[in-house]
Design an enzyme around this catalytic site. Structure first.
Site, PDB file in Angstrom:
ATOM      1  N   LYS A 178       0.849  -1.196   0.000  1.00 13.20           N
ATOM      2  CA  LYS A 178       0.000   0.000   0.000  1.00 13.20           C
ATOM      3  C   LYS A 178       0.881   1.243   0.000  1.00 13.20           C
ATOM      4  CE  LYS A 178      -4.335  -1.779   1.061  1.00 13.20           C
ATOM      5  NZ  LYS A 178      -4.922  -1.524  -0.265  1.00 13.20           N
ATOM      6  N   ARG A 233     -10.450  -9.389  -5.491  1.00 10.39           N
ATOM      7  CA  ARG A 233     -11.120  -9.976  -6.655  1.00 10.39           C
ATOM      8  C   ARG A 233     -10.629 -11.402  -6.923  1.00 10.39           C
ATOM      9  NH1 ARG A 233      -9.157  -5.180 -10.408  1.00 10.39           N
ATOM     10  NH2 ARG A 233      -9.393  -4.147  -8.406  1.00 10.39           N
TER      11      ARG A 233
HETATM   12  N1  BES Z   1      -8.970  -3.454   0.247  1.00 13.11           N
HETATM   13  C1  BES Z   1      -8.606  -2.633  -0.840  1.00 13.11           C
HETATM   14  C2  BES Z   1      -9.661  -1.602  -1.198  1.00 13.11           C
HETATM   15  C3  BES Z   1      -9.974  -0.562  -0.151  1.00 13.11           C
HETATM   16  C4  BES Z   1      -9.300   0.623  -0.114  1.00 13.11           C
HETATM   17  C5  BES Z   1     -10.984  -0.772   0.750  1.00 13.11           C
HETATM   18  C6  BES Z   1      -9.601   1.574   0.828  1.00 13.11           C
HETATM   19  C7  BES Z   1     -11.317   0.171   1.698  1.00 13.11           C
HETATM   20  C8  BES Z   1     -10.616   1.354   1.725  1.00 13.11           C
HETATM   21  C9  BES Z   1      -8.334  -3.488  -2.075  1.00 13.11           C
HETATM   22  O1  BES Z   1      -7.793  -4.732  -1.845  1.00 13.11           O
HETATM   23  C10 BES Z   1      -7.338  -2.742  -2.896  1.00 13.11           C
HETATM   24  O2  BES Z   1      -6.242  -2.613  -2.458  1.00 13.11           O
HETATM   25  N2  BES Z   1      -7.749  -2.258  -4.057  1.00 13.11           N
HETATM   26  C11 BES Z   1      -6.901  -1.525  -4.914  1.00 13.11           C
HETATM   27  C12 BES Z   1      -7.083  -2.030  -6.308  1.00 13.11           C
HETATM   28  C13 BES Z   1      -6.074  -1.518  -7.271  1.00 13.11           C
HETATM   29  C14 BES Z   1      -4.696  -2.043  -6.938  1.00 13.11           C
HETATM   30  C15 BES Z   1      -6.470  -1.940  -8.667  1.00 13.11           C
HETATM   31  C16 BES Z   1      -7.311  -0.058  -4.809  1.00 13.11           C
HETATM   32  O3  BES Z   1      -8.480   0.236  -4.693  1.00 13.11           O
HETATM   33  O4  BES Z   1      -6.409   0.789  -4.802  1.00 13.11           O
HETATM   34 MG    MG Z   2      -5.734  -4.746  -1.704  1.00 15.25          MG
END
Ligand code: BES
Ligand code: MG
Ligand code: ZN
Length: 476
Positions: free
Chosen positions: A256, A331
């Site tokens: 992240k 996903r």
């Molecule tokens: N768990 C996250 C999405 C999320 C972000 C939920 C903030 C709640 C608050 C998910 O696994 C994720 O990291 N999604 C990425 C996808 C991207 C890498 C295509 C995102 O949303 O940045």
């Molecule tokens: Mg994620």
């Protein structure tokens, strides 16, 4: 909290009493003209809660004026939640609630707001008792509210509490194995059959998505199957729920990137929590529907064994996925669950997931983003349920053109789209694993709250439990 229901003939003891009705209903509870005038003048100033004290009795009279909320039921819940805040700030323990207007609907929404607002997650304070809300006893005096109605409401509210407790628990208290254990224990109490597939069974089933995400974990993944099958269900083919059970999301090697973006990732199993909560509400209220919930669970960790960008994995349905971002892990585990769902020949599948930051950016905390392949009528039903319980949904486009963005140069598809339409490409990815009517509900915005919003408490709000319950109740 203990909640008791009495009829209005019962003597109301002295203490704190909240009256629900309108101005004329209140007159008989006031002792003189001065009080009536005072109440009226406060109501005219748009005060929704007016307190009148007389020796040992502390009385609250309410009205539901609110220009900021258009939904009438929600106006009532909002005042209910405000009363709870007031009671706790004054360290009050017991409250009497008088249905002065003989209107069970109003009482129901009011109690719902009160009850849901009184939730707290205090187990990690040494002095837990001091941190807990003081308000814990509610006596309702009503001739219109039926015992069954109250029970139904409390079952749903307790399911919300259950889901919030699950969501609020950090990884240190709830890993995938502990989640499965909790689901089993709860299932046993409620006659929900809970089957947990072990890592070996997950391997035998070829769930390459769940296994890939789990590679970096110290612990095995679990795949949880919850089934509620009453004697004479209204549906022949089962309804199904799928919940994202990422008990912590570090992002993996695509770690992240931005400041604090990992801090809330213990909530990445909010979908799983909501699905489990909905099953609990359905079972407790004995809804005559056959419903099965699938919850794939693991953490997404960084380790020498972790999956890495560029890896190609074979999914449960045989499709190959090129992983170009290990943070798009939700996903992958959902896709395996969605294709596993096929074997039940479902009538309809709904999945709930904190899937994309994009969904939260688009509409914030006030609703969830939905899309899918179910018919318009089903979407409309969900929309209506959402308005009723005020867990609203917004349908996003789901045009086939978006599939272009998921094309891989080496495999059937890749696990990320581009910088645009992130919530939709995530949905389009999932679609490739479904062969039945299906709705994807991205709850990333409303399910995790950095501060309380009326009766939706800080942290895990359990947004979706009431929506799902209302939706399935309308199926019978
Ligand atoms: N768990 C996250 C999405 C999320 C972000 C939920 C903030 C709640 C608050 C998910 O696994 C994720 O990291 N999604 C990425 C996808 C991207 C890498 C295509 C995102 O949303 O940045
Ligand atoms: Mg994620
Ligand atoms: Zn995630």
């Amino acid at each position: 909290m203990t909640v008791k229901l009495y009829n209005k003939k019962t003597d109301i003891p002295e203490g704190v009493t909240v009256f629900i009705g309108n101005k004329t209903d209140y007159i008989k509870f006031l002792s003189d003209e001065k009080q009536i005038n005072y109440l009226n003048s406060q109501f005219e100033k748009d005060k929704n809660i007016v307190e009148i004290n007389l020796y040992n009795s502390q009385m609250y009279f309410v009205q539901f004026k609110n220009d900021k909320i258009s939904n009438e039921n929600e106006k009532i819940r909002a005042v209910g939640s405000k009363i709870t805040g007031l009671l706790n700030s004054e360290k009050i323990q017991k409250v009497h609630l008088v249905d002065a207007g003989n209107n069970s609907e109003t009482v129901k929404y009011f109690v719902e707001g009160m009850y849901l607002a009184n939730y707290s997650f205090t187990k990690y304070y040494k002095d837990e008792e001091k941190k807990k809300p003081t308000f814990d006893s509610l006596n309702i005096y009503s001739d219109s509210l039926k015992k069954e109605e109250l029970n139904e409401l409390l079952n749903v509210a307790n399911a919300v509490y259950f889901a919030r407790n699950l969501a609020n628990e950090p990884l240190s208290g709830l890993n995938a194995l502990q989640l499965s254990k909790k689901l089993k224990e709860t299932g046993k109490r409620k006659n929900i059959t809970v089957t947990v597939l072990s890592k070996q069974e997950i391997e035998e089933n070829g769930m390459g998505g769940l296994l890939a995400v789990n590679k970096g974990s110290e612990l095995p993944p679990t795949f949880n199957i919850l089934e509620w099958k009453p004697k004479n269900p209204v549906n022949k083919k089962p309804y199904m729920l799928v919940g994202k059970g990422i008990v912590f999301d570090s992002g993996g090697y695509s770690i992240k990137p931005t400041k604090n973006s990992m801090d809330l990732m213990k909530f990445d199993m909010a979908g799983a929590a909501v699905v489990a909560g909905a099953m609990s509400a359905i079972a407790d209220n004995n809804l005559p529907i056959h419903i099965i919930a699938l919850i794939p669970a693991t953490d997404n960790a960084v380790d020498a064994k972790s999956y890495v960008p560029g890896d190609v994995i074979k999914m449960h349905n045989g499709l190959f996925v090129e992983v170009l971002n290990t943070d798009a892990e939700g996903r992958l585990i959902l896709a395996d669950a969605l294709s596993y769902a096929q074997k039940y020949n479902p009538e309809l599948v709904l999945d709930l997931a904190t899937l994309t930051g994009a969904a939260a950016y688009c509409i914030g905390i006030h609703g969830s983003v939905v899309m899918g392949t179910a018919g318009n009528k089903v979407f409309e039903k969900l929309e209506k349920s959402g308005e009723t319980v005020y867990e609203r949904i917004v349908r996003f486009p789901f045009w086939d053109e978006y599939n272009e963005m998921l094309k891989s140069g080496i495999a059937d598809l890749k696990n990320i789209g581009g910088s645009e339409a992130g919530a939709i490409t995530a949905g389009k990815f999932l679609e490739r694993f479904t062969e039945y009517p299906w709705i994807h509900i991205d709850i990333a915005g409303p399910s995790i709250l950095s501060k309380k919003s009326a009766y939706r408490t800080e942290g895990g709000s359990a947004y979706g439990v009431r929506l799902l319950y209302e939706f399935f109740k309308n199926m019978i």
